[in-house]
Design an enzyme around this catalytic site. Structure first.
Site, PDB file in Angstrom:
ATOM      1  N   ALA A 201     -10.483  27.216   3.234  1.00  0.00           N
ATOM      2  CA  ALA A 201      -9.942  26.010   3.862  1.00  0.00           C
ATOM      3  C   ALA A 201      -8.448  26.189   4.092  1.00  0.00           C
ATOM      4  CB  ALA A 201     -10.195  24.795   2.981  1.00  0.00           C
TER       5      ALA A 201
ATOM      6  N   ARG B  30       0.858  -1.186   0.000  1.00  0.00           N
ATOM      7  CA  ARG B  30       0.000   0.000   0.000  1.00  0.00           C
ATOM      8  C   ARG B  30       0.897   1.240   0.000  1.00  0.00           C
ATOM      9  NH1 ARG B  30      -3.503  -3.233  -1.321  1.00  0.00           N
ATOM     10  NH2 ARG B  30      -5.008  -4.116   0.133  1.00  0.00           N
TER      11      ARG B  30
ATOM     12  N   GLU C  33      -8.045  30.506   9.336  1.00  0.00           N
ATOM     13  CA  GLU C  33      -8.102  30.407   7.878  1.00  0.00           C
ATOM     14  C   GLU C  33      -9.176  31.321   7.287  1.00  0.00           C
ATOM     15  OE1 GLU C  33      -6.015  29.012   5.791  1.00  0.00           O
ATOM     16  OE2 GLU C  33      -4.777  28.201   7.394  1.00  0.00           O
TER      17      GLU C  33
ATOM     18  N   GLU D  15       0.111  32.622  -1.308  1.00  0.00           N
ATOM     19  CA  GLU D  15      -1.309  32.343  -1.520  1.00  0.00           C
ATOM     20  C   GLU D  15      -1.924  33.461  -2.353  1.00  0.00           C
ATOM     21  OE1 GLU D  15      -4.502  30.396   1.495  1.00  0.00           O
ATOM     22  OE2 GLU D  15      -3.426  32.123   2.247  1.00  0.00           O
TER      23      GLU D  15
ATOM     24  N   ARG E 122      -5.363  25.883  -8.870  1.00  0.00           N
ATOM     25  CA  ARG E 122      -4.839  24.665  -8.262  1.00  0.00           C
ATOM     26  C   ARG E 122      -3.871  24.017  -9.242  1.00  0.00           C
ATOM     27  NH1 ARG E 122      -4.984  24.982  -2.969  1.00  0.00           N
ATOM     28  NH2 ARG E 122      -7.070  25.271  -2.129  1.00  0.00           N
TER      29      ARG E 122
ATOM     30  N   GLU F   9      -7.942  34.235   4.706  1.00  0.00           N
ATOM     31  CA  GLU F   9      -8.316  34.121   3.304  1.00  0.00           C
ATOM     32  C   GLU F   9      -9.383  35.116   2.866  1.00  0.00           C
ATOM     33  OE1 GLU F   9      -9.139  30.052   2.269  1.00  0.00           O
ATOM     34  OE2 GLU F   9      -7.087  29.439   2.739  1.00  0.00           O
TER      35      GLU F   9
END
Length: 188
Positions: free
Chosen positions: A80, A41, A97, A145, A68, A101
Site C-alpha cells: 500500500a 470536530r 507502490e 522504508e 509500524r 515495495e
C-alpha cells in the site's frame, strides 16, 4: 436517501488548521448539528492512498512485514501507499507502490472499491485493487522504508484474518474481497 442526508448532516461553521504536516493535516471545525445545536470536530485530512492484493498464478498472496511506529509493532500487511498528489490516478499509484515495495508488476488489475479506514475522524480514502498475472522484478523501496515481503497461500491468509492474527484493516478487507472474487468457499 436525500431525506436521510437532511436529517443527519452536519454543516461546517468554522474551520481552523491546527497542524499542517507532510502527510496529515489536522483541523478543528465548529459544526451545526441537525437539531440546530453546535459541536466541535477534530478532523484529519489525508491526500488518499491505495492498497493492492497481489495474487500469484499458483494462488499465493504477496504480503509484507513492516514495523509500524504508531503501534510499536511489526505487522503483516498487503502492499500500500499514499497518493503522490491529490489528482493522481489511483491505478497508477497502485502500480507504482506494488513495484517499489515488492518488485512485482502485474498484467491484470481489478478495482475492488474504496473504503474509509477511520471515517469518524479522517477523510482518508483508500482505493483497493487486486493484481494478478504477476511478474517478479527488483524491489525499489523509498529511502525511509524498511519492509520484508513474502508469499503465503491465500487460504492461509484468509484463516489468519479470521483468527484475528492479521490486524491491519486494509489487509483484512483486501483478503476477504479477493477470496470472494476468486471463488469464495471453493478456495478456502
Amino acid at each position: 436517501m436525500d431525506n436521510m442526508m437532511e436529517r443527519l448532516a452536519e454543516s461546517r461553521l468554522d474551520s481552523e488548521l491546527i497542524f499542517n504536516g507532510k502527510i496529515l493535516h489536522v483541523y478543528r471545525d465548529d459544526v451545526k448539528l441537525p437539531d440546530g445545536g453546535t459541536a466541535e470536530r477534530e478532523i484529519i485530512r489525508h491526500i488518499g492512498a491505495v492498497c493492492i492484493v497481489p495474487v500469484t498464478d499458483d494462488g499465493n498472496i504477496v504480503l509484507e512485514k513492516q514495523y509500524r511506529y504508531a503501534i510499536g509493532q511489526v505487522i503483516t500487511e498487503i502492499p500500500a501507499g499514499k497518493l503522490d498528489f491529490a489528482d493522481e490516478d489511483p491505478l497508477a499509484a497502485a502500480q507504482r507502490e506494488l513495484k517499489e515495495e515488492t518488485g512485482y508488476t502485474a498484467r491484470n488489475w481489478q478495482k475492488l472499491g474504496i473504503f474509509y479506514p477511520a471515517a469518524a475522524y479522517s477523510d482518508e480514502r483508500i482505493t483497493m485493487f487486486m493484481a494478478t498475472g504477476l511478474e517478479k522484478g527488483e524491489q525499489k523501496l523509498d529511502s525511509d522504508e524498511f519492509l520484508d515481503f513474502f508469499e503465503m497461500p491465500l487460504k492461509e491468509a484468509y484463516e489468519r484474518v479470521m483468527s484475528g492474527e492479521f490486524v491491519d484493516s486494509k489487509t483484512q478487507n483486501g483478503i476477504l474481497k479477493a477470496v470472494n472474487i476468486l471463488g469464495g468457499y471453493d478456495i478456502i
